[in-house]
Design a protein around this motif. Structure first.
Motif, mmCIF file in Angstrom:
data_model
loop_
_atom_site.group_PDB
_atom_site.id
_atom_site.type_symbol
_atom_site.label_atom_id
_atom_site.label_comp_id
_atom_site.label_asym_id
_atom_site.label_seq_id
_atom_site.Cartn_x
_atom_site.Cartn_y
_atom_site.Cartn_z
ATOM 1 N N ALA A 81 -6.715 12.398 -57.560
ATOM 2 C CA ALA A 81 -5.916 13.282 -56.705
ATOM 3 C C ALA A 81 -5.162 14.077 -57.558
ATOM 4 C CB ALA A 81 -5.013 12.186 -56.300
ATOM 5 N N GLY A 82 -5.285 14.378 -58.725
ATOM 6 C CA GLY A 82 -4.574 15.381 -59.292
ATOM 7 C C GLY A 82 -3.450 14.989 -60.409
ATOM 8 N N ARG A 83 -3.500 15.531 -61.803
ATOM 9 C CA ARG A 83 -2.481 15.147 -62.843
ATOM 10 C C ARG A 83 -1.168 15.614 -62.948
ATOM 11 N NH1 ARG A 83 -6.387 12.360 -63.913
ATOM 12 N NH2 ARG A 83 -8.525 12.668 -64.950
ATOM 13 N N SER A 84 -0.825 16.628 -61.970
ATOM 14 C CA SER A 84 0.420 17.208 -61.949
ATOM 15 C C SER A 84 1.311 16.441 -61.416
ATOM 16 C CB SER A 84 0.474 18.769 -61.471
ATOM 17 O OG SER A 84 -0.100 18.487 -60.226
ATOM 18 N N ALA B 253 1.856 21.535 -48.821
ATOM 19 C CA ALA B 253 2.971 22.579 -49.500
ATOM 20 C C ALA B 253 2.681 22.817 -50.982
ATOM 21 C CB ALA B 253 4.176 22.267 -49.114
ATOM 22 N N ILE B 254 2.663 21.592 -51.475
ATOM 23 C CA ILE B 254 2.389 21.275 -52.965
ATOM 24 C C ILE B 254 1.096 21.906 -53.538
ATOM 25 C CG2 ILE B 254 2.178 19.714 -54.940
ATOM 26 C CD1 ILE B 254 4.282 18.076 -53.435
ATOM 27 N N ALA B 255 0.127 21.517 -52.766
ATOM 28 C CA ALA B 255 -1.177 21.913 -52.974
ATOM 29 C C ALA B 255 -1.757 23.541 -52.761
ATOM 30 C CB ALA B 255 -2.368 21.093 -52.320
ATOM 31 N N TRP B 256 -0.663 24.087 -51.832
ATOM 32 C CA TRP B 256 -1.008 25.401 -51.496
ATOM 33 C C TRP B 256 -1.525 26.445 -52.494
ATOM 34 C CZ3 TRP B 256 -2.126 25.857 -46.330
ATOM 35 C CH2 TRP B 256 -2.120 27.023 -46.060
ATOM 36 N N PRO B 257 -0.566 26.798 -53.534
ATOM 37 C CA PRO B 257 -0.888 27.678 -54.530
ATOM 38 C C PRO B 257 -2.158 27.621 -55.262
ATOM 39 C CG PRO B 257 1.434 26.877 -54.889
ATOM 40 C CD PRO B 257 0.581 26.003 -53.699
ATOM 41 N N ARG B 258 -2.267 26.300 -55.663
ATOM 42 C CA ARG B 258 -3.686 25.983 -56.402
ATOM 43 C C ARG B 258 -4.650 26.285 -55.261
ATOM 44 N NH1 ARG B 258 -3.966 20.567 -57.477
ATOM 45 N NH2 ARG B 258 -2.673 19.987 -55.966
ATOM 46 N N GLY C 25 3.690 16.819 -58.938
ATOM 47 C CA GLY C 25 3.819 17.041 -57.292
ATOM 48 C C GLY C 25 2.985 15.888 -56.741
ATOM 49 N N PRO C 26 1.699 15.974 -56.942
ATOM 50 C CA PRO C 26 0.661 15.046 -56.294
ATOM 51 C C PRO C 26 0.964 13.570 -57.019
ATOM 52 C CG PRO C 26 -0.765 16.876 -57.295
ATOM 53 C CD PRO C 26 0.987 17.016 -57.660
ATOM 54 N N ILE C 27 1.326 13.290 -57.947
ATOM 55 C CA ILE C 27 1.356 11.980 -58.437
ATOM 56 C C ILE C 27 2.738 11.487 -57.781
ATOM 57 C CG2 ILE C 27 2.261 10.619 -60.420
ATOM 58 C CD1 ILE C 27 0.600 12.478 -62.273
ATOM 59 N N LEU C 28 3.563 12.247 -57.555
ATOM 60 C CA LEU C 28 4.834 11.804 -56.799
ATOM 61 C C LEU C 28 4.518 11.402 -55.273
ATOM 62 C CD1 LEU C 28 8.169 11.774 -57.435
ATOM 63 C CD2 LEU C 28 8.152 13.834 -56.102
ATOM 64 N N VAL C 29 3.920 12.431 -54.629
ATOM 65 C CA VAL C 29 3.266 12.038 -53.206
ATOM 66 C C VAL C 29 2.588 10.820 -53.263
ATOM 67 C CG1 VAL C 29 1.722 12.629 -51.486
ATOM 68 C CG2 VAL C 29 3.312 14.416 -52.442
ATOM 69 N N MET C 30 1.672 10.432 -54.083
ATOM 70 C CA MET C 30 0.864 9.222 -54.236
ATOM 71 C C MET C 30 1.680 7.909 -54.396
ATOM 72 S SD MET C 30 -2.300 9.028 -56.730
ATOM 73 C CE MET C 30 -1.473 9.080 -58.389
ATOM 74 N N HIS D 166 -7.696 25.319 -45.815
ATOM 75 C CA HIS D 166 -8.344 24.039 -45.596
ATOM 76 C C HIS D 166 -8.511 23.318 -47.126
ATOM 77 C CE1 HIS D 166 -12.320 21.556 -45.601
ATOM 78 N NE2 HIS D 166 -12.170 21.820 -44.419
ATOM 79 N N THR D 167 -8.642 24.209 -48.241
ATOM 80 C CA THR D 167 -8.797 23.595 -49.721
ATOM 81 C C THR D 167 -7.421 23.138 -49.900
ATOM 82 O OG1 THR D 167 -10.186 25.363 -50.137
ATOM 83 C CG2 THR D 167 -9.344 24.223 -51.921
ATOM 84 N N ALA D 168 -6.193 23.687 -49.585
ATOM 85 C CA ALA D 168 -5.037 22.999 -49.810
ATOM 86 C C ALA D 168 -4.774 21.807 -48.889
ATOM 87 C CB ALA D 168 -4.081 24.035 -49.415
ATOM 88 N N LEU D 169 -5.431 21.701 -47.832
ATOM 89 C CA LEU D 169 -5.243 20.504 -47.079
ATOM 90 C C LEU D 169 -5.932 19.474 -47.740
ATOM 91 C CD1 LEU D 169 -3.849 19.783 -44.386
ATOM 92 C CD2 LEU D 169 -5.769 20.190 -43.073
ATOM 93 N N GLU D 170 -7.221 19.842 -48.192
ATOM 94 C CA GLU D 170 -8.040 18.815 -48.718
ATOM 95 C C GLU D 170 -7.510 18.265 -50.158
ATOM 96 O OE1 GLU D 170 -12.498 19.750 -49.559
ATOM 97 O OE2 GLU D 170 -12.249 18.852 -47.393
ATOM 98 N N GLN D 171 -7.088 19.018 -50.548
ATOM 99 C CA GLN D 171 -6.207 18.745 -52.118
ATOM 100 C C GLN D 171 -4.809 17.983 -51.599
ATOM 101 O OE1 GLN D 171 -5.750 22.368 -54.397
ATOM 102 N NE2 GLN D 171 -7.702 22.283 -55.268
#
Lengths: 179, 186
Positions: free
Chosen positions: B139-142, B176-181, B144-149, A109-114
């Motif tokens: 939305a994140g500074r790394s 998938a990019i956000a998963w580990p974090r 991956g997120p910037i590329l998606v955005m 859920h956290t991953a989806l939100e992020q």
């Protein structure tokens, strides 16, 4: 049954409620086809008039459907149109939100939100750009947009009325000068 | 993350907030106004709870503003809250629509009204731009997120690809990019 205006409104508008992905503009083409060509509730000219008028009405521009409802069946017709336009999509949104809340705090859920955050950011900026294009993309519009955004950065709690009125006054002056 | 800790909001207050937002919502771009009233002024929700709703309101079918009313109402007071917020949001437009339907020939003929409406819409777009800046920052500074955005912005905004296929590709990639974090933070 096809002649009953209330059932007709429900049958035409309720599917459009779910089909209006990315906002109300998605329903204009199918609504025109149904209301003008298939059911002949309004003429093409009346439809265009109502489309222009819907820009003067606050709220979602799909309220055009309620104008048509009023035209063919009075206040009750407008009410039925409102229910058909907004209840199905709202129920879907509620259902998704309820599932969402139930799984709060789980890792996926956290991953989806992020993961949704950058998509939301991209979509907001894309929305600004496409709405700017609809306005005609002139210099005055761009200047008002930037000024309003800058004013909000300066004072975060600035009342929206001030921004809307400021934009209206700027355009009014430009219109008077250009006349 | 304790959603139960939010202050309990009355139905009348909820209705009032959305009634006024709905009544003065010209030219679209209502989400920043809702954010201001709910998060900035009243503190009923926090930005990190509000912004996922912004994504959901845009991705799901239906109008962004009514979806957001349902989202906020549900978060604050469950099903009745969602209904109250939705009805509040639509009351003003419905009443104005009735007045307009009766008197529209006169109103449409006035060019000054056209100009004022276009100006108000530009002001509303400025609010939306400011909200976009907040969303971009959070939305994140790394990489991956910037590329998606940027990819979503270019695909939907610049190239005008249709929303659904873009989002259907972007969500799995971005998650998938956000998963580990996400795993570590949870």
């Amino acid at each position: 049954m096809r002649d009953d205006p209330y059932i007709g409104l429900l049958v035409v508008l309720a599917p459009l409620s779910i089909a209006s992905i990315g906002g109300a503009t998605a329903i204009y083409a199918p609504l025109q086809y149904e209301a003008v060509d298939v059911r002949q509730w309004v003429t093409g000219a009346q439809f265009l008039d109502m489309f222009a008028m819907s820009r003067f009405i606050p709220g979602p521009s799909s309220i055009l459907g309620a104008l048509i409802g009023f035209k063919i069946a009075g206040i009750l017709g407008a009410l039925v149109a409102m229910i058909a336009l907004y209840l199905p999509s709202s129920a879907l949104c509620y259902a998704v939100g309820a599932v969402w809340d139930k799984h709060r705090g789980k890792p996926w859920h956290t991953a989806l939100e992020q993961g949704l955050a950058p998509i939301a950011a991209g979509l907001i900026m894309a929305g600004v750009l496409s709405l700017y294009r609809i306005t005609g993309g002139d210099v005055l519009t761009g200047a008002v947009i930037l000024a309003a955004a800058a004013a909000l950065t300066w004072k975060r709690k600035l009342h929206p009325f001030i921004l809307l009125a400021g934009g209206a006054i700027a355009f009014e002056l430009a219109w008077l000068l250009g006349r | 993350m304790e959603p139960g800790q939010q202050p309990r909001v009355g139905y009348a207050a909820l209705y009032r907030v959305f009634f006024w937002i709905g009544l003065f919502s010209f030219g679209g771009g209502l989400l920043p106004w809702i954010q201001r009233e709910i998060v900035t002024l009243r503190g009923w929700m926090r930005d990190e709870d509000f912004l996922p709703g912004v994504a959901m309101a845009q991705i799901l079918p239906g109008v962004n503003s009514t979806n957001m009313a349902v989202f906020v109402g549900q978060r604050l007071r469950g099903a009745p809250g969602a209904a109250v917020a939705l009805v509040g949001m639509l009351t003003g437009p419905f009443l104005v629509m009735l007045v307009a339907a009766v008197s529209y020939q006169q109103v449409l003929g006035v060019p000054a009204i056209h100009a004022a409406m276009a100006g108000a819409a530009a002001g509303a777009l400025g609010m939306m731009l400011r909200m976009g800046v907040t969303a971009v920052r959070s939305a994140g500074r790394s990489f991956g997120p910037i590329l998606v955005m940027v990819a979503v912005f270019v695909a939907v905004g610049v190239l005008r690809w249709s929303l659904i296929p873009v989002v259907l590709v972007a969500i799995p990639v971005s998650v998938a990019i956000a998963w580990p974090r996400g795993g570590k933070n949870a």
